[in-house]
Design a protein around this motif. Structure first.
Motif, PDB file in Angstrom:
ATOM      1  N   GLY B 263       0.860  -1.178   0.000  1.00  0.00           N
ATOM      2  CA  GLY B 263       0.000   0.000   0.000  1.00  0.00           C
ATOM      3  C   GLY B 263       0.892   1.222   0.000  1.00  0.00           C
ATOM      4  O   GLY B 263       1.791   1.335  -0.825  1.00  0.00           O
ATOM      5  N   SER B 264       0.682   2.109   0.991  1.00  0.00           N
ATOM      6  CA  SER B 264       1.525   3.299   1.045  1.00  0.00           C
ATOM      7  C   SER B 264       2.707   3.104   1.989  1.00  0.00           C
ATOM      8  O   SER B 264       3.537   3.976   2.138  1.00  0.00           O
ATOM      9  N   ALA B 265       2.755   1.922   2.620  1.00  0.00           N
ATOM     10  CA  ALA B 265       3.831   1.676   3.592  1.00  0.00           C
ATOM     11  C   ALA B 265       4.838   0.673   3.035  1.00  0.00           C
ATOM     12  O   ALA B 265       4.609   0.060   1.993  1.00  0.00           O
ATOM     13  N   LEU B 266       5.955   0.558   3.747  1.00  0.00           N
ATOM     14  CA  LEU B 266       6.970  -0.424   3.370  1.00  0.00           C
ATOM     15  C   LEU B 266       7.050  -1.477   4.458  1.00  0.00           C
ATOM     16  O   LEU B 266       6.915  -1.170   5.644  1.00  0.00           O
ATOM     17  N   HIS B 267       7.237  -2.718   4.047  1.00  0.00           N
ATOM     18  CA  HIS B 267       7.467  -3.786   5.013  1.00  0.00           C
ATOM     19  C   HIS B 267       8.912  -4.255   4.852  1.00  0.00           C
ATOM     20  O   HIS B 267       9.307  -4.669   3.763  1.00  0.00           O
ATOM     21  N   ALA B 268       9.655  -4.162   5.939  1.00  0.00           N
ATOM     22  CA  ALA B 268      11.055  -4.591   5.890  1.00  0.00           C
ATOM     23  C   ALA B 268      11.272  -5.673   6.933  1.00  0.00           C
ATOM     24  O   ALA B 268      10.756  -5.588   8.043  1.00  0.00           O
ATOM     25  N   VAL B 269      12.010  -6.704   6.557  1.00  0.00           N
ATOM     26  CA  VAL B 269      12.291  -7.779   7.506  1.00  0.00           C
ATOM     27  C   VAL B 269      13.727  -7.630   7.991  1.00  0.00           C
ATOM     28  O   VAL B 269      14.658  -7.533   7.190  1.00  0.00           O
ATOM     29  N   VAL B 270      13.877  -7.585   9.326  1.00  0.00           N
ATOM     30  CA  VAL B 270      15.220  -7.472   9.916  1.00  0.00           C
ATOM     31  C   VAL B 270      15.434  -8.602  10.900  1.00  0.00           C
ATOM     32  O   VAL B 270      14.492  -9.364  11.201  1.00  0.00           O
ATOM     33  N   GLY B 271      16.643  -8.729  11.403  1.00  0.00           N
ATOM     34  CA  GLY B 271      16.982  -9.857  12.264  1.00  0.00           C
ATOM     35  C   GLY B 271      16.213  -9.863  13.570  1.00  0.00           C
ATOM     36  O   GLY B 271      15.778 -10.908  14.048  1.00  0.00           O
ATOM     37  N   GLY B 272      16.020  -8.675  14.201  1.00  0.00           N
ATOM     38  CA  GLY B 272      15.334  -8.633  15.497  1.00  0.00           C
ATOM     39  C   GLY B 272      14.830  -7.232  15.758  1.00  0.00           C
ATOM     40  O   GLY B 272      15.173  -6.288  15.031  1.00  0.00           O
ATOM     41  N   PRO B 273      14.009  -7.063  16.812  1.00  0.00           N
ATOM     42  CA  PRO B 273      13.414  -5.752  17.085  1.00  0.00           C
ATOM     43  C   PRO B 273      14.451  -4.666  17.387  1.00  0.00           C
ATOM     44  O   PRO B 273      14.233  -3.483  17.092  1.00  0.00           O
ATOM     45  N   ASP B 274      15.598  -5.068  17.934  1.00  0.00           N
ATOM     46  CA  ASP B 274      16.585  -4.067  18.317  1.00  0.00           C
ATOM     47  C   ASP B 274      17.290  -3.429  17.121  1.00  0.00           C
ATOM     48  O   ASP B 274      18.030  -2.465  17.270  1.00  0.00           O
ATOM     49  N   GLU B 275      17.061  -3.970  15.934  1.00  0.00           N
ATOM     50  CA  GLU B 275      17.686  -3.374  14.757  1.00  0.00           C
ATOM     51  C   GLU B 275      16.882  -2.210  14.196  1.00  0.00           C
ATOM     52  O   GLU B 275      17.305  -1.562  13.240  1.00  0.00           O
ATOM     53  N   ALA B 276      15.701  -1.952  14.802  1.00  0.00           N
ATOM     54  CA  ALA B 276      14.832  -0.889  14.296  1.00  0.00           C
ATOM     55  C   ALA B 276      15.528   0.471  14.345  1.00  0.00           C
ATOM     56  O   ALA B 276      15.418   1.268  13.413  1.00  0.00           O
ATOM     57  N   ASP B 277      16.280   0.714  15.434  1.00  0.00           N
ATOM     58  CA  ASP B 277      16.929   2.016  15.585  1.00  0.00           C
ATOM     59  C   ASP B 277      17.975   2.256  14.492  1.00  0.00           C
ATOM     60  O   ASP B 277      18.079   3.358  13.957  1.00  0.00           O
ATOM     61  N   ASP B 278      18.741   1.197  14.153  1.00  0.00           N
ATOM     62  CA  ASP B 278      19.744   1.338  13.103  1.00  0.00           C
ATOM     63  C   ASP B 278      19.099   1.700  11.778  1.00  0.00           C
ATOM     64  O   ASP B 278      19.612   2.533  11.024  1.00  0.00           O
TER      65      ASP B 278
END
Lengths: 372, 315
Positions: B263-278
């Motif tokens: 839709g208007s958003a992006l879905h990104a898959v990362v290793g874990g929740p703590d990588e969100a800040d990076d």
């Protein structure tokens, strides 16, 4: 085999045929149109041959000879030429098929009791027709010659053998009598083969065949339910063709009509089998139509319907034994024109049965295999 | 309907189907319980239809075994056919027959006659809301109606199991919704439903799902299980301006395994929740305005995209 399921499928098929105007037209108009085409338009009778006359003799004898030709009913005098130069132009233009030239001295020679000569020039472009005209011409001359011998030399020894042709079975040699049985075979063959193939392929195209395959309907039931309606229609086609032939063309059927129906049903094993086979090699109705005509043409050409098998080269004659339509045509003509029964037709009947069983079982095996 | 509670409606074990050198179905095994709505997902050519055809008894397996309604799919195909209903994406009805003629035709082919046929015909007409159009030619019906009639014809003999092969392809959303209501109703009556679909919202309606990819089942479970358990890593939902620049930046980050526009958003898959800040820092550094960046529960789409990419990498 579940009879109820087969009947149900047949009923559905007949409802669908009844609702399809194009198919109805195809089923009921085609036989009548074919009869008219082959009965009238494609008449192979030779009548009213356009004849030009070049009378260089201009005697009572030459005029008597020319009258013999015009009075025979076969020749129409279309031109009276005044010189040999006109012959080429006339034949080139196709205005005459025969030029009858009576050379100077014809009457004189006859009066002296000597042999006289005339010249006939034929347009040989249509070799079959030219042969027939040559035959007519010789016939007229033979009769004329015979009479001259008798009147001029009454005591001369007449030929010991007076050869006269008497035609049996079709005494007027009308081609329509010969064509009607052929048209019946052709119509029956084309309609039942094509309709069967189309009926099956249409179900494949719209996806209902896939639906039927997951029902308890077996391959055998499916095949019978899809082909028996066309067996019925084939028999109706025969009635239709016969009625047209008898009522409009005044063709008489010399033999047994029940036998004609019974042996037609035997032939339908072949045409329905071919229809089923074509359905197994065609993905679309378009392909099925093309395949049907690819099969139809050699069958018609090699069956003896238009070209007599006896006139074909020996090798091709051999091939005609592989064409089931050939046997059926012989059977239908035999019943129609000669009024013969099983005592004469049994070899053809056996051949037809062997081909029918072979083609139908091969087609059935392929059909069952393709369904899986 | 005679049914034994708890007995499986479908069992498959090591099922294989090859066409020449091509393996359409490769060693699949699964069990479907009675009354379950079982969804079968996968791209075209993944092997779904081939599997269904083997279960319906119209295609013989190359190897493996299976049962449908307790009957062997190799030896007892004829009995299977009387106890299942099948409806394909092509609405296989006769356009030149009327609505009732179609029902009666399929009814009698399944051996439903007389009073029972009349009762079933009335039931189907009511279910598909076709009473007023029972004498119309089927070809004149709108898609949604045709589709409900096809479902009715597939159920005319009261089968204990229904195979639906993309039954809602090419139908408008309102009709799809009504169709699924009918499927639910059938399942409540105890009919087992085996359905293939392309639509993820429909997949959510299923009790359990199997995802097929290149002839193999690469995931099997309830929709919730698939969403929670099958995804390796954490899904971040990212709303950022400009979105295309964000997509480009995210796909170049080593920490981001996958990224897709949703839709208007992006879905990104990362290793874990703590990588969100990076990830946020990287986007900020590229001058992209981040409106929202937070872990999200993956949709079935996310799970399947991830699973298929995983399978492709493994292959």
């Amino acid at each position: 085999m579940n009879l109820h399921r087969i009947l149900r499928l047949m009923k559905k098929e007949l409802i669908q045929i009844r609702r399809d105007r194009r198919i109805l037209a195809f089923l009921f108009v085609v036989p009548v149109v074919q009869l008219f085409l082959f009965g009238y338009a494609v008449s192979t009778d030779v009548n009213h041959v356009a004849m030009a006359v070049l009378d260089e003799d201009r005697t009572a004898e030459s005029r008597a000879l020319i009258r013999r030709f015009t009075a025979s009913g076969y020749f129409d005098q279309v031109a009276y030429l005044s010189g040999q130069r006109e012959i080429d132009a006339l034949l080139d233009a196709g205005r005459a098929a025969l030029v009858l030239r009576v050379p100077r001295g014809f009457g004189h020679a006859l009066a002296r009791g000597r042999g006289a000569e005339i010249q006939t020039i034929l347009d040989g472009a249509d070799s079959r027709m030219a042969r027939v005209i040559a035959g007519y011409t010789n016939g007229v001359l033979r009769v004329y010659g015979g009479e001259i011998v008798q009147t001029r030399a009454p005591r001369a020894r007449l030929p010991a053998v007076d050869g006269r042709v008497r035609v049996w079975y079709n005494p007027e040699l009308k081609s329509v009598y010969f064509m009607v049985p052929g048209v019946l075979c052709m119509v029956l063959f084309l309609i039942t083969m094509l309709m069967t193939a189309l009926a099956i392929v249409r179900e494949r195209e719209i996806g209902t065949l896939e639906q039927l395959v997951v029902t308890p309907l077996s391959a055998g039931e499916l095949m019978l339910g899809k082909t028996l309606p066309f067996l019925l229609i084939g028999l109706i086609e025969i009635v239709l063709t016969l009625l047209t032939a008898i009522l409009i063309f005044r063709v008489e059927v010399a033999g047994s009509i029940p036998l004609l129906f019974a042996l037609s049903a035997l032939f339908l094993m072949t045409s329905l089998g071919l229809g089923i086979f074509i359905s197994t090699i065609s993905k679309t109705q378009h392909e099925a139509t093309l395949s049907s005509f690819l099969c139809f043409m050699p069958f018609i050409l090699l069956s003896g319907f238009i070209f007599p098998v006896e006139n074909m080269p020996a090798a091709i004659q051999g091939v005609t034994y592989l064409i089931p339509l050939r046997y059926f045509l012989e059977i239908v003509r035999g019943i129609f024109l000669r009024g013969v029964g099983m005592d004469v037709l049994w070899p053809q009947v056996i051949a037809l049965a062997v081909f029918g069983i072979a083609i139908l079982s091969l087609a059935a095996a392929r059909f069952s295999k393709r369904l899986g | 309907m005679t049914r034994t509670r708890g007995e499986a409606a479908v069992t498959i074990s090591g099922l294989v189907k090859t066409f020449g050198r091509f393996t359409a179905v490769d060693q699949i095994s699964l069990t479907v319980g009675r009354g379950e709505i079982f969804g079968f997902l996968g791209a075209n050519g993944a092997g779904k239809s081939t599997t269904i055809r083997m279960l319906c008894g119209i295609l013989a397996p190359t190897a493996g075994s299976g049962t449908v309604a307790g009957l062997d799919i190799v030896r007892e195909t004829e009995q299977i056919k009387t106890r299942i209903g099948y409806m394909s994406q092509r609405f296989s009805l006769y356009d030149d027959l009327t609505v009732t003629e179609n029902i009666e035709f399929f009814g009698e082919i399944y051996g439903v006659y007389g009073a029972r046929l009349a009762r079933r015909t009335a039931w189907i007409l009511a279910m598909a809301n076709l009473r007023e159009r029972q004498d119309s030619l089927t070809g004149e019906l709108a898609m949604g109606w045709k589709q409900r009639l096809a479902l009715g014809c597939a159920m005319v003999h009261e089968p204990e199991m229904l195979f639906l092969d993309e039954p809602t392809a090419g139908v408008d959303p309102a009709s799809r919704r009504r169709f699924w209501e009918l499927i639910y109703a059938a399942a409540e009556q105890g009919v087992t439903i085996f359905v293939t679909t392309h639509y993820m919202d429909e997949a959510e309606h299923c009790d359990r799902l199997a995802l097929m990819h290149r002839g193999r089942i690469i995931a099997l479970g309830t929709p919730a299980e698939l969403k929670d358990g099958y995804m390796a890593g954490t899904l971040l939902e990212v709303r950022a301006e400009p979105v295309m620049a964000a997509l480009e930046r995210l796909s170049s980050l080593p920490a981001v395994r996958e990224v897709a526009l949703f839709g208007s958003a992006l879905h990104a898959v990362v290793g874990g929740p703590d990588e969100a800040d990076d990830v946020r820092a990287a986007l900020d550094a590229a001058g992209i305005r981040v409106e929202r960046l937070a872990p999200a529960r993956p949709s079935l789409d996310d799970v399947f995209v991830a699973l298929i990419e995983q399978a492709e990498r493994g292959a």
